[in-house]
Structures are given as structure tokens and as C-alpha cells.
Design a protein around this motif. Structure first.
Motif, short mmCIF file in Angstrom:
data_model
loop_
_atom_site.label_atom_id
_atom_site.label_comp_id
_atom_site.label_asym_id
_atom_site.label_seq_id
_atom_site.Cartn_x
_atom_site.Cartn_y
_atom_site.Cartn_z
N GLY A 208 0.78 -1.40 0.19
CA GLY A 208 -0.07 0.08 0.13
C GLY A 208 0.77 1.28 0.04
O GLY A 208 0.34 2.37 -0.07
N ALA A 209 2.07 1.30 0.23
CA ALA A 209 2.83 2.31 0.46
C ALA A 209 2.91 3.31 -1.04
O ALA A 209 2.31 4.51 -0.91
N LEU A 210 3.40 2.68 -2.06
CA LEU A 210 3.56 3.39 -3.25
C LEU A 210 1.92 3.72 -3.85
O LEU A 210 1.77 4.75 -4.39
N GLY A 211 0.91 2.97 -3.39
CA GLY A 211 -0.13 3.30 -3.94
C GLY A 211 -0.81 4.32 -3.51
O GLY A 211 -1.41 5.16 -3.94
N ALA A 212 -0.52 4.64 -2.09
CA ALA A 212 -1.06 5.65 -1.23
C ALA A 212 -0.38 6.84 -1.87
O ALA A 212 -1.10 7.91 -2.03
N VAL A 213 0.78 6.76 -1.85
CA VAL A 213 1.79 8.18 -2.36
C VAL A 213 1.30 8.58 -3.71
O VAL A 213 1.17 9.49 -4.07
N ALA A 214 1.01 7.42 -4.73
CA ALA A 214 0.75 7.88 -5.99
C ALA A 214 -0.51 8.39 -6.01
O ALA A 214 -0.75 9.50 -6.95
N THR A 215 -1.43 7.73 -5.43
CA THR A 215 -2.97 8.34 -5.51
C THR A 215 -2.97 9.95 -5.08
O THR A 215 -3.69 10.63 -5.70
N VAL A 216 -2.32 10.07 -4.11
CA VAL A 216 -2.33 11.60 -3.39
C VAL A 216 -1.47 12.55 -4.38
O VAL A 216 -1.94 13.65 -4.53
N THR A 217 -0.40 11.83 -4.54
CA THR A 217 0.45 12.80 -5.31
C THR A 217 0.04 13.23 -6.79
O THR A 217 0.05 14.43 -7.12
N ALA A 218 -0.42 12.22 -7.42
CA ALA A 218 -1.13 12.49 -8.67
C ALA A 218 -2.29 13.38 -8.73
O ALA A 218 -2.45 14.22 -9.53
N ALA A 219 -3.16 13.40 -7.62
CA ALA A 219 -4.34 13.91 -7.38
C ALA A 219 -4.00 15.45 -7.19
O ALA A 219 -4.65 16.29 -7.71
N PHE A 220 -2.99 15.74 -6.46
CA PHE A 220 -2.63 17.05 -6.04
C PHE A 220 -1.86 17.77 -7.28
O PHE A 220 -2.17 18.96 -7.56
#
Length: 344
Positions: free
Chosen positions: A150-162
Motif C-alpha cells: 500500500g505504500a506506493l499506491g497511497a503516495v501515487a494516489t495523493v501525489t497524482a491528485a494534487f
């Protein structure tokens, strides 16, 4: 491009990824494409790869359908990311030499630069060379960040959204659409990868994500002043940059090769501070959200680029210093079943 189109495309990415994961997981198990338990991994049973294919399809199909191939810069980013997804898939199936992966990454990044996506610091060929180096390093930093469920999935979701919000505010709707699709695709994958993970994205997914985010950051700062450029590159890649910095300097101090594998990343250190794997993913996601908020606020001109650059650099240096004080190689107590803590 209207709001309805953006939302429909984003939802399509989410659903495509969600639906693709299930057959890909079965296919990986049938073909034996799994990450098997070992001494340096905490998951208890073979876990399938191929999640990266779902992420790639979930991003590419809706984005190309909505945007077409009219913008050569967006097209170059998509092509480069797809090439790296294929390289990552090959590496997942049969490990490749690091030099080969870096060579292909350099060629892919060079294609993006030749389309007009590059930093503007010195002018001329040096800017292109710096951009290629930065894209390759950051993309591989995201690859190495995929070391816990879940680490990269969480970071990717948030980063791409912002970063999508920053793109829309900056008058780059096509890039914003691509990034919001990536965010929704990563979100669609996250439940399958949440600890204990049922499937891993592998190098295929992490390199695809890393290339799109790193290239998009360059896209948005091209032509900007130095302060804006520095902050605009560091903020969307903040978590990956800190993770790479922690590993690089701690290994240098210990006399170990920075290129060797090891369970000494930020996620592993947070585990040794007592956080469970799910909470580690949440903390990394929150850190990405804080950086993304600053990036968006800077684009909205709510905070000045020089102040943002100084604060961001200071925060990165401080975190790298503090996290090196956390023991990196002690055994982890009571790992959650299915949690992957691999070397990287």
C-alpha cells in the motif's frame, strides 16, 4: 475540456483498473508470476505480480481515448511511461541487469525531453541532460518506494491528485486529465494492494507511475524561474526524494554500496518505530498530501516560490537526518501476514 469529461475519464480509469486486477491475479498465479516468501520478505505466501498491467491499462486507455495523440508532449510522456512499464514487466518475469534498465530509461526520458518537456536553467543541451538525469533518478526512486503493501499506491494516489489540481490551475488541462486518471487508477488498485496485499504492482507499475509523475513535474515547471522550478520539482516527488536520500546517505556512512539492496528505506524505519504496515502507508500518503498542498498553494500564488523552496528543502534535509537515526537492520517484530518488506 469540460468537468463532465474529466470525471467520466477518471471513473473509467478507476473501473478499468479494478476490473483488470482480478483476471491478472489469476493469470499470474497460473503462470507462477509471484513474489515468493524469503528471509527478507514478510509475506507468508506467494503473491502475484502483474498489478502494474492493470495500472498501465487503467491509465492509458481512458487517457488516450479522451485526449487522443494531438499533444506531442503528452504523447511522449505516455509512450515513455509505457516503455518503462514493459521493461518493468520483463524485469518482474525475468530480472534484468540494472544497467539495461537505466539505459532504456535514459532513452525513454530523452524522448520526453526532445518533445519539449525539460527544465530551463542554463539553456541549450545542458538543460536536456539535467532533465533526463532527473527523470531517470526520480522514476527509479518511485520504483524503490514500492517496498511495503500500500505504500506506493497511497503516495501515487495523493501525489497524482494534487499534481492534477496544480496542472488545471496552471492552464494545462490535458496534463491535469492524465494525472487525475492516474490518481483514480492508483486508487482503484490500492484496495487489492492494501496490507495484506493480494497482488503487487511490481516494477511494471512503479516505473510507470514514477515516469508519469516525474515527467509531469518537469512539464509544469518548464520555463519558470529557478525558485518555482526547484520547489515544483521537489514537492511532487518529496516522499520518494526523502526515501532515496535516507538510503543513500545512511549506506554511505555505513560503507555499503548505495546500489545494493536492503531493508533500510523510510517505510522499514517507520515499521521499526512501531507503526503497522497500514499506518506506514497512511503516514507516507499524508506526507505526500502535505507536499501536494504546498505545490497547489504555490500554483495559486498563496505562498511565494522562494519561501516554498527554502521550507521544502529544509524539511527534506531535516527528515533525511532524523530518519537516519532510526535503526535500519533490526528484525521487525510481529509483521502483518501478507505484508511485503522486500529489498530495494
Amino acid at each position: 475540456m469540460n468537468t463532465t469529461t474529466a470525471w467520466v475519464t477518471a471513473v473509467a480509469g478507476f473501473l478499468t483498473c479494478c476490473l483488470a486486477v482480478v483476471p491478472l491475479k489469476r493469470l499470474a498465479l497460473r503462470w507462477g508470476l509471484t513474489d515468493r516468501p524469503s528471509a527478507n520478505k514478510a509475506h507468508a505466501r506467494p503473491t502475484p505480480y502483474l498489478g502494474g498491467i492493470a495500472i498501465t491499462l487503467g491509465t492509458l486507455v481512458p487517457a488516450v481515448t479522451a485526449l487522443g495523440l494531438a499533444d506531442q508532449r503528452i504523447t511522449a510522456v505516455l509512450l515513455a511511461a509505457t516503455v518503462m512499464a514493459l521493461v518493468g514487466l520483463i524485469d518482474d518475469i525475468r530480472p534484468m541487469q540494472p544497467f539495461t534498465k537505466l539505459t532504456v530509461g535514459t532513452v525513454a526520458a530523452s524522448g520526453v525531453v526532445s518533445s519539449g518537456v525539460h527544465v530551463t536553467v542554463f539553456g541549450g543541451w545542458l538543460d536536456g541532460s539535467l532533465t533526463v538525469l532527473w527523470i531517470v533518478v526520480v522514476a527509479n526512486s518511485f520504483n524503490l518506494l514500492d517496498n511495503m503493501d500500500g505504500a506506493l499506491g497511497a503516495v501515487a494516489t495523493v501525489t497524482a491528485a494534487f499534481l492534477a489540481g496544480t496542472a488545471f490551475v496552471s492552464g494545462q488541462p490535458s496534463l491535469g486529465l492524465l494525472l487525475i486518471v492516474l490518481a483514480c487508477t492508483s486508487l482503484g488498485f490500492l484496495p487489492h494492494n492494501w496490507a495484506p496485499a493480494k497482488i503487487f504492482m511490481g516494477d511494471s507499475g512503479s516505473l510507470f507511475i514514477g515516469f508519469i509523475i516525474s515527467c509531469s513535474a518537469v512539464f509544469l515547471v518548464s520555463g519558470q524561474d529557478l525558485d518555482t522550478m526547484f520547489a515544483g520539482l521537489l514537492l511532487p516527488t518529496f516522499v520518494a526524494t526523502v526515501d532515496t536520500g535516507v538510503v543513500f546517505f545512511s549506506r554511505l556512512r555505513a560503507g555499503r554500496s548505495p546500489l545494493a539492496g536492503g531493508t533500510d528505506h523510510v517505510s522499514h524505519r517507520l515499521r521499526r518505530m512501531g507503526l503497522g504496515p497500514r499506518m506506514v502507508a497512511v503516514v507516507l500518503g499524508l506526507a505526500a498530501a502535505a507536499a501536494g498542498t504546498c505545490c497547489l498553494a504555490m500554483a495559486l500564488q498563496w505562498i511565494s516560490p522562494p519561501v516554498t523552496a527554502v521550507i521544502t528543502a529544509g524539511a527534506a534535509i531535516l527528515l533525511i537526518h532524523l530518519l537516519q537515526g532510526v535503526s535500519a537492520y533490526e528484525s521487525i517484530e510481529h509483521p502483518m501476514p501478507g505484508n511485503r518488506e522486500r529489498q530495494g
